[in-house]
Write an enzyme that holds these catalytic residues in place. Sequence first.
Site, short mmCIF file in Angstrom:
data_model
loop_
_atom_site.label_atom_id
_atom_site.label_comp_id
_atom_site.label_asym_id
_atom_site.label_seq_id
_atom_site.Cartn_x
_atom_site.Cartn_y
_atom_site.Cartn_z
N TYR A 131 -14.09 20.64 -13.83
CA TYR A 131 -14.48 19.37 -13.94
C TYR A 131 -15.72 19.33 -13.15
CZ TYR A 131 -13.92 14.24 -13.63
OH TYR A 131 -14.47 12.91 -13.53
N ARG A 184 0.57 -1.30 0.00
CA ARG A 184 -0.02 0.12 -0.03
C ARG A 184 0.75 1.26 0.09
NH1 ARG A 184 -2.19 -0.48 4.52
NH2 ARG A 184 -0.94 1.16 5.56
N LYS A 214 -7.00 10.17 -19.19
CA LYS A 214 -6.90 10.59 -20.42
C LYS A 214 -5.82 10.60 -21.24
CE LYS A 214 -11.16 12.10 -18.31
NZ LYS A 214 -10.88 11.89 -16.84
#
Length: 418
Positions: A148, A92, A242
């Site tokens: 956004y 992690r 993206k």
Amino acid sequence: MSDSATGDAGGTTGDPVRTTADADQVKGGGAETSGAVTGAAARAVTGVGDGTRAVRAGLPEPVKHEPTLPGPVFAAHFHLPGDPTGPYTYGRDENPTWTLLERAIGELEAPGGDAETLVFASGMAAISAVLFSQLRTGDVCVLPDDGYQALPLVRAQLEAFGIEVRTAPTGGDAQLDVLDGARLLWIESPSNPGLAVCDIRRLTEAARARGALVAVDNTLATPLGQRPLELGADFAVASGTKQLTGHGDVLLGYVAGRDAEAMAAVRRWRKIVGAIPGPMEAWLAHRSLATLQMRVDRQNATALAIAKALRERPEVTGLRYPGLPDDPSHEIAARQMRRFGCVVSFTLPTRARADRFLDALRLVDDATSFGGVRSTAERRGRWGGDAVPEGFVRLSVGAEDPEDLVADLLRALDASAA
């Protein structure tokens, strides 16, 4: 990027650091793969073009009989005898595959090699990490009101924690008007989906004079189009989902910054919430970076050609593309951007006309997101979260032949008129 920035402790040579019980090697996917790389391998690729930098970014020093880009390391834990020192202790916290990707992105965002980068499970995870690691109850945060779509959700959560949120449009540097007393200024330039641009350097200088931190969402521009850290920002944040990765098959986000204390807080937040990418996603992202410059240049050039073609259509209004010389944002964009992006936005007269247009397209998928090698478009009003007209269309230009895309768009406009 420095060794401390990448988490490479316990070695300063150019040799790969490997971790197993006896031979210090990591096994992932059935094959031995190099872990972190220190010293000479951590050097930034400078003095070269964007394409060369993208192809070479983050690669380890060559090791005989090992792959150029080591495969993903699948590990929840690592061999750890004795005191828990060294770069890799638990999955992690760190992973060798992340290390190489973080180094690669850092070399693109800050070619001088002086920025630390942290990768996340998504763009929203990266956004949240900056906001919630830097802000406390009673602080003031300035957000764009045309950014956004998920930012209103972020605002609600910030306010639930007792943080005052102010908003203003991206265009016209309007956020300056609400900056006094702020702890953090969040910039999104170009904005999504309206493609407004602000003067990032002007805003960062004003914020710094007021003691505020600045984060810039660099998703639409990519590091090859704009480098927020060079413009004065404390954080460059982006969705790697993206154009950075460009194939529509990876969810990823990242934060890059030069201030060690601020980035340590971001790292701590990632550890607390566990918003980490999988090793396969990180490896796919790094693999995709090699073609970033080719994809970006092709998509940007085609986006400009499409914008010029759409400008001649009487049914198209509100056309925005920062690369158009007559775009309202072009002057500012040309000062701070090296490439103008792959997204074009415009409005058709009605919702029905926009829907017919999208249905008529053959080479453009009706899908959300942007930046992929396959062109996509959508009527943004269908989500209900953007202040745009019903006929507003966001078009993401892919890597298809420019003349084919232009022909398809013009044919669909003709067909949608019926």
